[in-house]
Design an enzyme around this catalytic site. Structure first.
Site, mmCIF file in Angstrom:
data_model
loop_
_atom_site.group_PDB
_atom_site.id
_atom_site.type_symbol
_atom_site.label_atom_id
_atom_site.label_comp_id
_atom_site.label_asym_id
_atom_site.label_seq_id
_atom_site.Cartn_x
_atom_site.Cartn_y
_atom_site.Cartn_z
ATOM 1 N NE ARG A 128 57.245 48.041 0.369
ATOM 2 C CZ ARG A 128 57.538 48.292 1.628
ATOM 3 N NH1 ARG A 128 57.429 47.330 2.528
ATOM 4 N NH2 ARG A 128 57.924 49.481 2.002
ATOM 5 C CB CYS A 164 54.696 51.062 0.524
ATOM 6 S SG CYS A 164 55.003 51.942 -1.002
ATOM 7 C CG ASP A 169 61.058 48.984 0.216
ATOM 8 O OD1 ASP A 169 60.873 48.791 -1.012
ATOM 9 O OD2 ASP A 169 61.236 50.098 0.717
#
Length: 135
Positions: free
Chosen positions: A14, A8, A106
């Protein structure tokens, strides 16, 4: 040994949740790590930690790490949280056949409900990759 890298942006929200989840269900025969394309050594986001603790998975010791070319080259499977992450890796010459995109937004800066939704979306996407024989 199957090497899996979750990617990420900052490696605080994440990808640590994805790493923690897969480690909780696939511990033998796997090397599972997470990395960020703009990681700076920060701990996992508090809401990520708390969302995972609600499911009995502890990621409190996580420290964000920068993705390296070596990480990508050694990986059998690279799971990117968004298409933009995959685009960057492909532009660097990483084999696109081992890159998979989950399409997870996100949650950075969001409330606990946002992180819970993100966590659940990650869990479902990983379960699908397992069902499809990718992980």
């Amino acid at each position: 040994m199957k090497r899996v890298v979750f990617v990420c942006t900052g490696n605080t929200c994440r990808s640590p949740m994805a790493e923690g989840y897969l480690k909780s269900i696939k511990d033998k025969g796997y090397e599972i790590i997470s990395r960020g394309l703009s990681a700076d050594g920060s701990p996992a986001a508090t809401n990520s930690v708390n969302a995972m603790l609600e499911k009995g998975i502890d990621i409190t010791g996580h420290v964000s790490r920068q993705m390296t070319y070596e990480d990508a080259e050694k990986a059998d499977v690279i799971v990117c949280m968004s298409a933009s992450h995959a685009d960057i890796l492909e532009a660097l010459g990483i084999d696109k056949l081992k890159i998979f995109v989950l399409g997870i937004n996100d949650p950075y800066g969001g409330d606990m409900d946002t992180y819970r939704a993100c966590r659940d979306e990650i869990f479902g996407a990983i379960d699908e990759l397992i069902e499809d024989g990718i992980l």
